[in-house]
Each structure stands twice: as structure tokens, then as C-alpha cells.
Design a protein around this motif. Sequence first.
Motif: not given
Length: 589
Positions: A268-281
Motif C-alpha cells: 500500500d503505497e498510500t500509507k507509511e510502511c516501516f521495516a526493522l533493519r536487516p543490515m546497517t549499511c
Amino acid sequence: MQENVHFDATLSSLRHTASHIMAQAVKKLKPEAKLAIGPSIENGFYYDFDVDEPFTQEFLAQVEKEMKHIIKQNLKLERFELPRAEAIALMEEKGESYKVELINDLPEDAAISFYKQGDFVDLCAGPHVVSTGKVKAYKLLSVAGAYWRGSEKNKMLQRIYGTAFESREELDAYIQQQEEARKRDHNKIGRELEYFTTVDEIGQGLPIILPKGARVMQILQRWIEDEEQKRGYILTRTPMMAKRELYKISGHWDHYLDGMFILGDPHDETKECFALRPMTCPFQYQAYLNRMRSYRDLPLRYAENSTLFRNEDSGEMHGLIRVRQFTITEGHLVLRPDQLEEEFKGCLELAKHVLGTLGMLEHCSFRFSQWDPANPKNKYEGTAEQWNEAQAVMGKILDNLGVEYTIGIDEAAFYGPKLDIQYKNVFGKEDTIVTIQIDMLLAEKFGMEYVDSDGQKKTPYIIHRTSMGCYERTLAYLIELYAGAFPLWLSPEQVRIMTITSRADDAACALRDKLAAAGIRVETDLRNEKIGFKIREAQVQKVPYMLVLGDKEAESGTVAVRSRKGDLGTMSSDEILAHLLNEIATKAL
């Protein structure tokens, strides 16, 4: 340099044949069992079966007995091919629905081959030995649950593990080695010695690090941070999550979405979506992008103890070695092309120093992990020219540094080749513990630039690296390597002071305070128990030094010293303190 060969091809064929013999035996004993897959693996073989009831150890004994009968018949293994329609019809006739699914997944032009031994037929690409009689030294080891195709969305199957060797002597040696390894298994002694635990209500791959384990990880972290600071690294502290837009720039959204924990609807591109980081780069790059950089600023060496999150399949979880949340000694070096070899060398020297100090380096090997231009999953960013350049540069650096390595095709990161330092644990299994990666792609994607000496803006190179790897995995390896008896400098409890009578309690407490003031991790045992009992308990808990005080020691200001290696005699408080501090300072193993 050599090609990446995981195990001997002849031995692999022998074990593959053993897996077929095992499957034939299971079908003889349980005709209703459905066959899934049965490959040879590095230390043996397995076969997955769909059955109504779980297999038992008693059933394994029956299977071994039936295997002996099949081997004695010396059945010839015969290969044949069928057109797709006939192959499907054959497997449907036998009720082998998993084999039908595998055939349907094969490319249209694939050769569909089978192997036959007696009245047993299996879909298989091979290779095999010529007959069942060639399998002479084998043993079934264990039963485990395994999801079909490794996905928890699919049915749980029963997997039987076994091994086979060319001689009985080799098999006996392997079984003995495995028995010793089980005694060192971090999943067993790490829990018994209370380094970590797991809780069903929290979930798989999310261990609780108990005080002992937390202390060891703290010691490692402080040491790593000090070592990196000596080598010019600067610390960052970055968020544990970000919006999908950051991962889209880096490419993780396209290449790693299934391995990420998503907060929101990813579609859903109309709402903010977050993800926990799988790496730090992509996070550390923002530190670089905070202002414009000059060629004089480079190299910039960013370091961070980063907590990462990866959505591993539940069937892949294993103690502290494979987890869903972990902390890693992450680092990214931003540099000019002319600095690449020297900085790569520094990364390698740091990793070797860390692993050597921990006593792990002698169990390590090096793998030059490269891309596969024919990868059907479109796994990689960049062009063939960019990859060829990056791999040529890295190959030259490794050769200049005299690194002996194998080549791992299709083992690269999606953005660049890497040097993987592979650690072989007590079970003989190999895992990547440290990586050093050359990246010529992501800096441009993030708009990272520097002003060169000619006044022109240039794109830097990046090295992704770890100095030790994941703290949880390293703790597991150290528990197994030392069977829980850590070197003094790493031990969560370094010294235990114990008294023979209560009259020595004051002297024991005074000695404790003196050692603690010098930074020694020390405990006292003042219980009204026999001294032999106290010593045995400390030995079971793997305490490196035991200091015993009775009336005579309390009066003379001395202490009877015992280490895990034996009785060291009587010392003064100053002598034992100097002895301990020297052993800690030298990080003796």
C-alpha cells in the motif's frame, strides 16, 4: 586458490545411494509413506517422508535392519529417463505426490531421470554408486521434523538423518567425534551453565541472554570497540527501523523483502510502511551524507554494534547460531579507489587479530564469494562489467595479501563480492562468521560523493565488514570451543573465594574487595558446607580460579590457590592478584 568443493564426490555418491537404500527400507516397512527429497549432505544424508505418525528411535533400528538386507542383495542402480507426461503418470501411479510437484517445477527442456534398484524407483538426478552392496559402513543418526521445501506454510514431514563412509573405521571415528561434539553443544551446556534460555511465549530465534552470557557479550563488545578505535574507527548509533523508501534506494526492498520484518502493508503505497533493519549499511551512509566530503576526509571508517532483525524460517532456528534478532560488529568504510587495498588489508588484519585472540582462527578458512551471472532469480544489482571489475579488483587484493581461499559461486551479496571467513564448529559444520565486502554500486545509488584533488566530484568505494561477526553466534561457538570453560579474561566469574570455616569469612571478604577493586570478577562462597563440596560445585560451573581460606590462611594473609589445571599452592594476596592481572592482560587461552 581453488574451486569451492564442499565434500568428496565419491563419498557424496555413496551417501546419496545410502539415502535411496534408506527410502526403500522405509517404503518396505511403511508402504503408505510418501517420498519427498533425499540428498547427500556434507556429513551424511537425509530423506524426508510424509507419514501419519512420527518416526521413533525403535523404528530407525528396524530401518537399519532392512537396509542391511537391501545392501546384502547388491542391487544394481539403473538410471533411465522418461518424457514429462510418462514421468508424471509413473509417480501418480505410485502415489508420490511430492515427486509429481517436483517434476512440474522442472524446466520444459529438463531431462527427467529416475534410478531403479530392485523394485524401488525414485525420481533423481544422481549420481550414485553402481550397486547397493557398495554401501558397507552406515548409521542412521536421528529423526527431526522438516517443513516441505523449508516453508512453515507447508506440511511438516519426518526427516531421517544418517551418514555413510567408505570404511567402518572412518564411520566409528566420525561417531566418536559426534559424541564429543554433543558434549560441547552450546544448546546443551549453554543452558545448563545458564548463559541463555528460550521461552515459547517469546518465540523461536529470540533467545534470552542470561547474566553470564550477557557479561561475556559485554566483555567482547568493550574489547571490540577499543580495538576498532585504535584503528581509526568512529562510532555511529542509528535507528533500528526505517521507512520502505530507504530500503528501496539500497535495493533491499527488491532483493531481501521476504527476510525483513515489515510494520505496515508493504504493497500500500498510500500509507507509511516501516521495516526493522536487516543490515546497517543504508543507515550509516546517512552519516556520510550529513555534509559534503573532501578527498582529504577519506577514508572514513564507521563502526556500530548494530542490532539486526531477519525473518528466518522457524525450521532454521538453532540455539544462538541462527536467530531472528542479533547484534553484530558492523562497519562501513568509505574511501577513494586508491585506498581500497590498504583498507581491505586493515579489515582483514583486524578480523584475524580478533579471531586469533579468541582462539577461533585455527578453525577458519576463507571463501571468495562471487556472483553467478546465470542466477535465475535475478539476485544481483549492477551490470556484468561492474561485477567483473569488482571481482577482478578483489581477486588481485586477495592474491597480493597471500590469502588462500576457495571460490563460492552465487555466494556474493547482491551488491558486490565478498571475502567470507568460514568457521567450522565442533560438529564439523561450516558457517560464515566474518565478511569483508567490496561495494562499487550503492554509493552511487545513495548519491554519495567527495570532491577530489582536481576539484571534481567523484563516487567513493565502500567496504562492508565485520570484525568479529554476530555476538550471539560467537558466544555459541566459544561455549562449544571451550566446553563452557572460558579463558580467564572472558569468564563471567573469574574467581571464587571459599572458606573452610566461618572464622575465615572476614579475611575472605577482605580479599574479595581487594580483587574486585582491581577489576576482577569475583564471588565468595561462605556457606556452611564441606570445602570439597564447594570446590566440586565451582568446577562444575567452570570457574577458572578457586581460592581457599582456612584458619591458617586467614592468620598468615595467604590463600590456597586452585585453578582448573590443578593445585597452584599457597600465595599471598598480592601474588595471586598479580598472577590474575597478568593472565587477563595477555588474554591467555
